[in-house]
Structure formats: structure tokens, C-alpha cells
Design a protein around this motif. Structure first.
Motif, mmCIF file in Angstrom:
data_model
loop_
_atom_site.group_PDB
_atom_site.id
_atom_site.type_symbol
_atom_site.label_atom_id
_atom_site.label_comp_id
_atom_site.label_asym_id
_atom_site.label_seq_id
_atom_site.Cartn_x
_atom_site.Cartn_y
_atom_site.Cartn_z
ATOM 1 N N GLN A 1 -27.157 28.640 10.918
ATOM 2 C CA GLN A 1 -28.149 28.038 11.813
ATOM 3 C C GLN A 1 -28.893 26.912 11.101
ATOM 4 O OE1 GLN A 1 -30.639 31.246 13.236
ATOM 5 N NE2 GLN A 1 -29.367 31.488 15.059
ATOM 6 N N ALA A 2 -29.401 25.997 11.879
ATOM 7 C CA ALA A 2 -30.188 24.905 11.322
ATOM 8 C C ALA A 2 -31.334 25.470 10.489
ATOM 9 C CB ALA A 2 -30.712 24.014 12.432
ATOM 10 N N GLY A 3 -31.561 24.861 9.340
ATOM 11 C CA GLY A 3 -32.577 25.335 8.423
ATOM 12 C C GLY A 3 -32.048 26.296 7.370
ATOM 13 N N GLY A 4 -30.833 26.774 7.572
ATOM 14 C CA GLY A 4 -30.254 27.718 6.640
ATOM 15 C C GLY A 4 -29.622 27.035 5.439
ATOM 16 N N SER A 5 -28.989 27.849 4.592
ATOM 17 C CA SER A 5 -28.380 27.355 3.360
ATOM 18 C C SER A 5 -26.964 27.869 3.212
ATOM 19 C CB SER A 5 -29.207 27.811 2.144
ATOM 20 O OG SER A 5 -30.513 27.300 2.180
ATOM 21 N N LEU A 6 -26.172 27.121 2.498
ATOM 22 C CA LEU A 6 -24.829 27.531 2.109
ATOM 23 C C LEU A 6 -24.572 27.015 0.704
ATOM 24 C CD1 LEU A 6 -22.515 26.788 5.191
ATOM 25 C CD2 LEU A 6 -23.063 29.040 4.258
ATOM 26 N N ARG A 7 -23.726 27.732 -0.025
ATOM 27 C CA ARG A 7 -23.275 27.236 -1.317
ATOM 28 C C ARG A 7 -21.761 27.148 -1.294
ATOM 29 N NH1 ARG A 7 -23.735 29.701 -7.424
ATOM 30 N NH2 ARG A 7 -22.146 31.134 -6.586
ATOM 31 N N LEU A 8 -21.271 25.953 -1.447
ATOM 32 C CA LEU A 8 -19.834 25.735 -1.521
ATOM 33 C C LEU A 8 -19.374 25.818 -2.969
ATOM 34 C CD1 LEU A 8 -19.413 22.684 0.897
ATOM 35 C CD2 LEU A 8 -19.504 25.132 1.430
ATOM 36 N N SER A 9 -18.180 26.334 -3.143
ATOM 37 C CA SER A 9 -17.583 26.427 -4.474
ATOM 38 C C SER A 9 -16.280 25.656 -4.490
ATOM 39 C CB SER A 9 -17.310 27.883 -4.845
ATOM 40 O OG SER A 9 -18.491 28.648 -4.854
ATOM 41 N N CYS A 10 -15.987 25.080 -5.629
ATOM 42 C CA CYS A 10 -14.716 24.389 -5.842
ATOM 43 C C CYS A 10 -14.146 24.900 -7.160
ATOM 44 C CB CYS A 10 -14.922 22.888 -5.893
ATOM 45 S SG CYS A 10 -13.425 21.954 -6.324
ATOM 46 N N ALA A 11 -13.129 25.720 -7.050
ATOM 47 C CA ALA A 11 -12.500 26.293 -8.234
ATOM 48 C C ALA A 11 -11.317 25.430 -8.649
ATOM 49 C CB ALA A 11 -12.050 27.715 -7.954
ATOM 50 N N VAL B 1 -23.131 23.756 11.443
ATOM 51 C CA VAL B 1 -24.555 24.059 11.529
ATOM 52 C C VAL B 1 -24.958 24.031 12.996
ATOM 53 C CG1 VAL B 1 -26.869 23.454 10.751
ATOM 54 C CG2 VAL B 1 -24.894 22.955 9.286
ATOM 55 N N SER B 2 -25.414 25.161 13.484
ATOM 56 C CA SER B 2 -25.803 25.256 14.885
ATOM 57 C C SER B 2 -27.292 24.971 15.042
ATOM 58 C CB SER B 2 -25.469 26.637 15.428
ATOM 59 O OG SER B 2 -26.223 27.625 14.748
ATOM 60 N N TYR C 1 -20.168 23.592 -7.842
ATOM 61 C CA TYR C 1 -20.843 24.110 -6.658
ATOM 62 C C TYR C 1 -21.579 22.991 -5.924
ATOM 63 C CZ TYR C 1 -20.136 28.455 -9.216
ATOM 64 O OH TYR C 1 -19.577 29.488 -9.904
ATOM 65 N N LEU C 2 -21.777 23.220 -4.634
ATOM 66 C CA LEU C 2 -22.652 22.349 -3.855
ATOM 67 C C LEU C 2 -23.602 23.264 -3.089
ATOM 68 C CD1 LEU C 2 -23.278 19.402 -3.038
ATOM 69 C CD2 LEU C 2 -21.896 19.815 -0.975
ATOM 70 N N GLN C 3 -24.833 23.293 -3.538
ATOM 71 C CA GLN C 3 -25.870 24.066 -2.851
ATOM 72 C C GLN C 3 -26.460 23.191 -1.764
ATOM 73 O OE1 GLN C 3 -26.951 27.356 -3.361
ATOM 74 N NE2 GLN C 3 -28.152 26.984 -1.507
ATOM 75 N N MET C 4 -26.433 23.695 -0.551
ATOM 76 C CA MET C 4 -26.920 22.927 0.594
ATOM 77 C C MET C 4 -28.053 23.696 1.257
ATOM 78 S SD MET C 4 -23.271 21.650 2.167
ATOM 79 C CE MET C 4 -22.819 23.284 2.744
ATOM 80 N N ASN C 5 -29.213 23.109 1.274
ATOM 81 C CA ASN C 5 -30.401 23.736 1.850
ATOM 82 C C ASN C 5 -30.902 22.948 3.049
ATOM 83 O OD1 ASN C 5 -30.390 25.653 -0.269
ATOM 84 N ND2 ASN C 5 -31.628 24.299 -1.565
ATOM 85 N N SER C 6 -31.727 23.603 3.841
ATOM 86 C CA SER C 6 -32.324 22.965 5.029
ATOM 87 C C SER C 6 -31.262 22.249 5.852
ATOM 88 C CB SER C 6 -33.402 21.972 4.593
ATOM 89 O OG SER C 6 -34.409 22.618 3.841
ATOM 90 N N LEU C 7 -30.199 22.956 6.127
ATOM 91 C CA LEU C 7 -29.063 22.347 6.812
ATOM 92 C C LEU C 7 -29.424 21.907 8.223
ATOM 93 C CD1 LEU C 7 -26.283 24.653 5.449
ATOM 94 C CD2 LEU C 7 -26.303 22.169 5.266
ATOM 95 N N LYS C 8 -28.798 20.828 8.634
ATOM 96 C CA LYS C 8 -29.029 20.240 9.952
ATOM 97 C C LYS C 8 -27.709 20.170 10.708
ATOM 98 C CE LYS C 8 -32.532 17.214 7.879
ATOM 99 N NZ LYS C 8 -32.966 15.809 7.678
ATOM 100 N N PRO C 9 -27.761 20.131 12.020
ATOM 101 C CA PRO C 9 -26.500 20.026 12.782
ATOM 102 C C PRO C 9 -25.656 18.824 12.356
ATOM 103 C CG PRO C 9 -28.288 20.634 14.244
ATOM 104 C CD PRO C 9 -28.921 20.346 12.902
ATOM 105 N N GLU C 10 -26.291 17.758 11.928
ATOM 106 C CA GLU C 10 -25.526 16.584 11.520
ATOM 107 C C GLU C 10 -24.825 16.768 10.180
ATOM 108 O OE1 GLU C 10 -28.726 16.679 12.496
ATOM 109 O OE2 GLU C 10 -29.983 15.289 11.318
ATOM 110 N N ASP C 11 -25.077 17.889 9.505
ATOM 111 C CA ASP C 11 -24.339 18.208 8.284
ATOM 112 C C ASP C 11 -22.993 18.859 8.602
ATOM 113 O OD1 ASP C 11 -27.448 19.188 6.824
ATOM 114 O OD2 ASP C 11 -26.354 17.313 6.477
ATOM 115 N N THR C 12 -22.754 19.142 9.862
ATOM 116 C CA THR C 12 -21.487 19.740 10.265
ATOM 117 C C THR C 12 -20.336 18.816 9.916
ATOM 118 O OG1 THR C 12 -22.468 21.024 12.058
ATOM 119 C CG2 THR C 12 -20.119 20.506 12.243
#
Length: 126
Positions: free
Chosen positions: A13-23, A124-125, A80-91
Motif C-alpha cells: 500500500q502507499a506509504g509502505g516499504s519494500l526491500r529489494l535484493s539482488c544476489a 504500490v496501491s 539491496y534497495l530499501q524503498m520507503n514511503s512508496l507511492k503509486p507512481e513507484d509501480t
């Protein structure tokens, strides 16, 4: 050669966070630069962030500074890519990339990278 596998994408959801990993696997020691790019539907792939593997210098697109953070774990050969305060336009589909050969292009330029992962979807919804 180097192989890259992204993970960590998903629906948030918008405002949430995700952490992407690249191995990274294979001849990881030949990589000098790792980056994250993203591509939204109908748009061109764009630079998000990058990190040099020797000195740890970071690069960010100005519009994402303060919300996204790139980091690495050398022992795990993972970026890693830590993404905070996600917005719909980050989709977008987020891609990890590595530079394993010399390039005169800057870290912000796709042409600087010669190895790419398969991408991971971030939605991001609102």
C-alpha cells in the motif's frame, strides 16, 4: 560471467516499504558497479540508484533521494534497495544491473551496465 537474481518485489500500500535484493553469482569479483533501474508500463527504463563496489560511492536520481537507499553486503554478494514511503507512481518492474567491463558511461546511464537481472515487480496501491 556474472548472474543477477532480484527478489523482494510485491504488492504494497502507499506509504509502505519494500526491500529489494539482488544476489550476484559467478565471477562477482569482476563487477565494479551495481545499479537499480525501473520500468513502468509504457515508459522507458530509468535509473534509480547505483553503488560502486570498491569505494561504496552511491548515486541516486534526485527525485528519489531520501526515500530509496542502496546498500550492499559483500559477504553475501548482494545489493539491496530499501524503498520507503512508496507511492503509486513507484509501480514498475525493478531491474538490477552490474558493470563487469570498462565503460566510459556514467553510473546513471544504462549503457554503463552489461549484465541485467530478470526484474522484480513492485506494485504500490493507493
Amino acid at each position: 560471467q556474472v548472474q543477477l537474481v532480484e527478489s523482494g518485489g510485491g504488492l504494497v500500500q502507499a506509504g509502505g516499504s519494500l526491500r529489494l535484493s539482488c544476489a550476484a553469482s559467478g565471477r562477482t569479483f569482476i563487477s565494479t558497479l551495481m545499479g537499480w533501474f525501473r520500468q513502468a508500463p509504457g515508459k522507458e527504463r530509468e535509473f534509480v540508484a547505483a553503488l560502486t563496489l570498491s569505494g561504496g560511492r552511491t548515486y541516486y536520481v534526485d527525485s528519489l533521494k531520501g526515500r530509496f537507499t542502496i546498500s550492499r553486503d559483500n559477504a553475501k554478494n548482494t545489493v539491496y534497495l530499501q524503498m520507503n514511503s512508496l507511492k503509486p507512481e513507484d509501480t514498475a518492474v525493478y531491474y538490477c544491473a552490474a558493470r563487469t567491463a570498462y565503460s566510459a558511461d556514467s553510473a546513471y546511464n544504462m549503457n554503463s551496465y552489461n549484465t541485467w537481472g530478470q526484474g522484480t515487480q513492485v506494485t504500490v496501491s493507493s
